[in-house]
Design an enzyme around this catalytic site. Structure first.
Site, PDB file in Angstrom:
ATOM      1  N   CYS A  64       0.862  -1.176   0.000  1.00 40.24           N
ATOM      2  CA  CYS A  64       0.000   0.000   0.000  1.00 40.24           C
ATOM      3  C   CYS A  64       0.898   1.226   0.000  1.00 40.24           C
ATOM      4  CB  CYS A  64      -0.909  -0.003   1.229  1.00 40.24           C
ATOM      5  SG  CYS A  64      -1.923   1.499   1.369  1.00 40.24           S
ATOM      6  N   CYS A 115      -5.432   5.638  -4.105  1.00 42.01           N
ATOM      7  CA  CYS A 115      -4.714   4.359  -4.024  1.00 42.01           C
ATOM      8  C   CYS A 115      -3.285   4.621  -4.479  1.00 42.01           C
ATOM      9  CB  CYS A 115      -5.396   3.323  -4.906  1.00 42.01           C
ATOM     10  SG  CYS A 115      -4.478   1.759  -5.019  1.00 42.01           S
TER      11      CYS A 115
END
Length: 329
Positions: free
Chosen positions: A80, A230
């Site tokens: 991430c 994201c």
């Protein structure tokens, strides 16, 4: 007592948990259950989050720590990018170091403290790796293609082309003239349910080219759904942009990538192959609140007893984003 941190990168919201605070580390099963309770918008504190970032010592002596990413649905992501920036800040403040490495399940990644984006808006630059377009690494299957690059896939959406890149999270990217969130949401849901193309699901991003080295990206994330941003999605989209739009890509400069939660910068260096290219993601690492609670209550998913101390960093971030968007859009 232990401290959880509520943090975000580009409004991609997380809770940070340092396992060294616990008398005994939580197991994967326990982390999955706690993440579902903690991140839920109704049961979780402060409106929940998109995921739980788990910090622990690394077995690799060259790394300052290790990071795991547990999604809001309890599944585990390989990486991430937005979350890595917030973990980088945590470890930097804990250690006093400004440049180091962090272990993730797929790679050891370099991070560095960047200049503040604005007053009270700290920032970090993080490496995004490894990179692959090979079907087996995403994984995906479509007419036995070894990779998917700027390819029309009418089974997904008519009159759009798609590129698939793993960084290492799998991403499906489409550049569009007008971004339709309904179409993106429908495709994201379909490709994250049982389907013949992406057996493990995929993050789906639609991107609009705003000009040279300038993009807008919205992502439907596997295991989460729509998020404000994201990090790996914006990084993969930046690489796809550099490959698909060479006349608009300036390799000497950063890309500015706008998203529903704000913006980041990315830096792309194209190699002879995607795997030899390099990606860096630069953006905020904002701590919006600190929660103090008993370890027993954490393990029981009881968050009503937590003492919550908010910061002023979110106000500073929103002021920064408002100003920047006025200049860039």
């Amino acid at each position: 007592m232990l401290t959880l941190i509520k943090a975000h990168g580009s409004e991609n919201q997380f809770f940070l948990l340092d396992q060294t605070q616990l008398t005994q580390p939580l197991t994967t099963t326990e982390l999955s259950w706690i993440a579902r309770q903690l991140c839920h918008p109704q049961t979780g504190p402060l409106g929940g989050a998109d995921g739980l970032l788990v910090i622990a010592p690394s077995a690799n002596p060259t790394c300052l720590g290790a990071m795991r990413v547990i999604n809001a649905d309890g599944s585990e992501a390989k990486m991430c990018g937005n979350g890595l920036r917030t973990v980088s800040r945590y470890l930097a403040e804990k250690s006093g170091q400004t440049q180091f490495q962090i272990a993730t399940p797929e790679a050891t990644l370099s991070v560095i403290r960047s200049a503040d984006l604005a007053p009270n808006v700290p920032a970090f630059s993080v490496q995004i790796a490894p990179i692959s377009m090979a079907a087996a690494n995403l994984p995906f299957a479509y007419h036995q293609r070894p990779e998917l690059f700027n390819t029309a896939v009418p089974e997904f959406v008519d009159h759009q082309t798609f590129t698939a890149i793993a960084v290492p999270n799998p991403h499906l990217i489409s550049f569009v003239d007008q971004l339709d969130s309904n179409v993106l949401g429908e495709l994201g849901q379909r490709l994250n349910a049982p389907n013949p193309y992406f057996p493990e699901g995929v993050n789906v991003s639609f991107a609009k080219v705003l000009g040279p080295n300038r993009l807008f990206v919205q992502t439907y994330e596997r295991g989460v759904g729509f998020t404000n941003a994201c990090g790996t999605g914006m990084s993969a989209t930046s690489l796809a942009f550099a490959m698909q739009y060479p006349t608009l890509f300036d390799p000497a400069s950063d890309l500015v990538v706008l998203n529903p939660g704000g913006l980041v910068k990315t830096h792309v260096t194209l190699g002879k192959t995607p795997a030899t290219s390099t990606l860096h993601l630069i953006g905020n690492a904002t701590f919006s609140a600190k929660l103090t609670l008993d370890e027993h209550d954490l393990r029981a998913g009881k968050f009503s007893t937590a003492l919550i101390a908010t910061t002023r960093e979110e106000t500073a971030y929103q002021t920064f984003i408002h100003h920047v968007k006025q200049l860039t859009l």
